[in-house]
Write a protein that holds these residues in place. Sequence first.
Motif, PDB file in Angstrom:
ATOM      1  N   ILE A   1      -8.366  18.953   0.910  1.00  0.00           N
ATOM      2  CA  ILE A   1      -9.628  18.279   0.550  1.00  0.00           C
ATOM      3  C   ILE A   1      -9.958  18.529  -0.924  1.00  0.00           C
ATOM      4  O   ILE A   1     -10.366  17.620  -1.645  1.00  0.00           O
ATOM      5  CB  ILE A   1     -10.783  18.776   1.459  1.00  0.00           C
ATOM      6  CG1 ILE A   1     -10.612  18.252   2.886  1.00  0.00           C
ATOM      7  CG2 ILE A   1     -12.144  18.364   0.896  1.00  0.00           C
ATOM      8  CD1 ILE A   1     -11.629  18.799   3.893  1.00  0.00           C
TER       9      ILE A   1
ATOM     10  N   ASN B   1     -23.592  25.368   2.978  1.00  0.00           N
ATOM     11  CA  ASN B   1     -23.282  25.272   4.410  1.00  0.00           C
ATOM     12  C   ASN B   1     -24.251  26.113   5.252  1.00  0.00           C
ATOM     13  O   ASN B   1     -24.230  26.046   6.481  1.00  0.00           O
ATOM     14  CB  ASN B   1     -21.837  25.692   4.700  1.00  0.00           C
ATOM     15  CG  ASN B   1     -20.805  24.778   4.042  1.00  0.00           C
ATOM     16  OD1 ASN B   1     -19.810  25.250   3.504  1.00  0.00           O
ATOM     17  ND2 ASN B   1     -21.028  23.465   4.053  1.00  0.00           N
TER      18      ASN B   1
ATOM     19  N   GLY C   1     -17.903  26.994  -4.790  1.00  0.00           N
ATOM     20  CA  GLY C   1     -17.571  25.902  -3.862  1.00  0.00           C
ATOM     21  C   GLY C   1     -18.767  25.266  -3.200  1.00  0.00           C
ATOM     22  O   GLY C   1     -18.623  24.337  -2.419  1.00  0.00           O
ATOM     23  N   SER C   2     -19.975  25.805  -3.452  1.00  0.00           N
ATOM     24  CA  SER C   2     -21.184  25.377  -2.737  1.00  0.00           C
ATOM     25  C   SER C   2     -21.106  25.738  -1.256  1.00  0.00           C
ATOM     26  O   SER C   2     -21.731  25.076  -0.425  1.00  0.00           O
ATOM     27  CB  SER C   2     -21.462  23.871  -2.916  1.00  0.00           C
ATOM     28  OG  SER C   2     -22.849  23.609  -2.727  1.00  0.00           O
ATOM     29  N   THR C   3     -20.366  26.805  -0.941  1.00  0.00           N
ATOM     30  CA  THR C   3     -20.369  27.294   0.447  1.00  0.00           C
ATOM     31  C   THR C   3     -21.779  27.727   0.836  1.00  0.00           C
ATOM     32  O   THR C   3     -22.156  27.652   2.013  1.00  0.00           O
ATOM     33  CB  THR C   3     -19.349  28.445   0.605  1.00  0.00           C
ATOM     34  OG1 THR C   3     -18.056  27.950   0.203  1.00  0.00           O
ATOM     35  CG2 THR C   3     -19.250  28.925   2.033  1.00  0.00           C
TER      36      THR C   3
ATOM     37  N   SER D   1     -24.104  20.430   4.838  1.00  0.00           N
ATOM     38  CA  SER D   1     -23.752  20.726   3.449  1.00  0.00           C
ATOM     39  C   SER D   1     -24.951  20.324   2.585  1.00  0.00           C
ATOM     40  O   SER D   1     -25.117  19.151   2.236  1.00  0.00           O
ATOM     41  CB  SER D   1     -22.484  19.950   3.084  1.00  0.00           C
ATOM     42  OG  SER D   1     -21.845  20.543   2.000  1.00  0.00           O
TER      43      SER D   1
ATOM     44  N   GLU E   1     -21.234  20.708  10.882  1.00  0.00           N
ATOM     45  CA  GLU E   1     -21.466  21.288   9.544  1.00  0.00           C
ATOM     46  C   GLU E   1     -22.680  20.653   8.873  1.00  0.00           C
ATOM     47  O   GLU E   1     -22.916  19.448   9.013  1.00  0.00           O
ATOM     48  CB  GLU E   1     -20.240  21.070   8.642  1.00  0.00           C
ATOM     49  CG  GLU E   1     -20.334  21.794   7.295  1.00  0.00           C
ATOM     50  CD  GLU E   1     -19.134  21.522   6.394  1.00  0.00           C
ATOM     51  OE1 GLU E   1     -18.379  22.456   6.127  1.00  0.00           O
ATOM     52  OE2 GLU E   1     -18.950  20.355   5.966  1.00  0.00           O
TER      53      GLU E   1
ATOM     54  N   TYR F   1     -17.278  13.076   1.860  1.00  0.00           N
ATOM     55  CA  TYR F   1     -17.181  13.717   3.189  1.00  0.00           C
ATOM     56  C   TYR F   1     -16.561  12.796   4.235  1.00  0.00           C
ATOM     57  O   TYR F   1     -16.494  13.151   5.412  1.00  0.00           O
ATOM     58  CB  TYR F   1     -18.570  14.229   3.620  1.00  0.00           C
ATOM     59  CG  TYR F   1     -18.964  15.433   2.795  1.00  0.00           C
ATOM     60  CD1 TYR F   1     -18.671  16.717   3.227  1.00  0.00           C
ATOM     61  CD2 TYR F   1     -19.549  15.276   1.532  1.00  0.00           C
ATOM     62  CE1 TYR F   1     -18.968  17.822   2.441  1.00  0.00           C
ATOM     63  CE2 TYR F   1     -19.853  16.362   0.742  1.00  0.00           C
ATOM     64  CZ  TYR F   1     -19.556  17.640   1.194  1.00  0.00           C
ATOM     65  OH  TYR F   1     -19.838  18.735   0.416  1.00  0.00           O
TER      66      TYR F   1
END
Length: 340
Positions: free
Chosen positions: A65, A185, A180-182, A301, A299, A225
Motif C-alpha cells: 500500500i 487509527n 504514518g498517521s497510525t 483513519s 478501521e 483507501y
Amino acid sequence: MRQTTTAPRVDTPPPAAAAPDRPTAADGAGDDIAAIALAGLTATPKCLPPRLFYDAAGSRLFDRITGLAAYYPTRTESRILHMQAAEIATRAGRGTTLVEFGSGASVKTRLVLDALRDPAVYVPIDISADHMMTASTALARDHPGLTVRPVHGDFMQMTTLPLDDAPAGTAGRRLGFFPGSTIGNLLPDEAVAFLRRAACMLGHDGHLLVGVDLEKDPARLIAAYDDPEGVTAAFNLNLLTRLNREAAADFRLDRFAHRAIWRADAGRIEMHLESLADQIVQVAGRGIRFRKGETIHTENSHKYTPAGFARLARRGGWRTDACWTDPERLFSLHYLIQNH
Ligand code: SAH
Ligand code: AVI
C-alpha cells in the motif's frame, strides 16, 4: 626487477555481525485472536480491532500500500522528514534513544537515524513480530554502532519500556517516533490516553515526533483507501483469512466486499467488510449471523487540521514545538515537547 615483500599476516577476527537484541515480549504479544474476534463479531455493530490486520501477510500488504500511487501519506511524510531532518536532529540533541511506535518495515526510521547525532539505541515496537525482526536485522546491519532493542507487543497496553538496563553512555533523551498517521487509527480519546502514556515511557525530557494525515478533498481520501489495484481491499479481506486460520472461522472471502467511507461528522475514513449475502459464519465454535449489507467495521483513519491535532496533543500533555507540512498540505509532522 620489482620486488614484493610479503607482510606478516595478522589474522584479525571479523567484527561481530551487528544484530538486534532478541525481542522483548510485552503486553499484547500473545493475543488470544479467537477471543478478540468473538468479542467484536458478537458486538452491535460488528467490529474488529485494526491491529489484527498485521499478521505476516497483512504487514506485507501494508508495505505494498505504501508504494501505491493513490496512497500519498508515506511518500509525502518521507519528503517532509527529508526536508526537516536537520531541524529534528538539532531539537533531539546527541546520544538519543529513538523509540518507534508501530515501526513496521522501519523505512522512514532511517531518515531520522541518519540525521541524528550519535544515536545510541533504537527501540522498534510492533505487534507484527517477524516483520519487525526482519526490519530490525537489516537496520542493525546498516548501523553497526547502534543498539537495536525490539519490543513485540501492543503499544496501547504499554506503560513502561524495557530500557532499565540501557547500555552505558546512553545519556541522551528519548525521542518517540510515531509516523504514518497510525495515531489516526485511534479514537481521539484513545489518542489522548496514548499520548499521556507515551510521556511516561519517554521520561521527563522526552520528545515525540508524530506523523498526522490532514483533512482534504474526500475524493482523494477515498481513492487512497480504495485503490484501483485492489491492494487495500486485499489488506482488509486478509483479516478474514487470518480469522479462518487463527480463530477456527469459515469466512468465504467471495461473500464479503471491501468498503471505504468518508464520515465528515467524525473527520475520518472508515473501512468496513460488507456481507454480500444473508449468511452464518462459524467462528471459534459459534455461529455468527450476517444480514446482506451488514458490515464489520475494521478501521478508522482520522484526519486532522494542524490546529486540531495541536489541541489533541495538548490534552495528552504535549505542546507543538514545530509543525511541518508539504506544499500541498496533504500531511503534517509534529515535533512535540512535554507540557510541564
Ligand atoms: N510506521 C510504519 C508502519 C505503519 S503501519 C509507517 O509509517 O509506514 C502500522 C504499524 O503499526 C504496523 O507495523 C502494525 O503492525 C503496527 N501496529 C498497529 N497497531 C499496533 C499496536 N496496537 N501495537 C503495536 N503495533 C501496532
Ligand atoms: C497504518 N495506518 C496509518 C494506515 C492508514 O492509512 O490508516 C492503515 C491503512 N489502512 C488502509 N490503508 C492503509
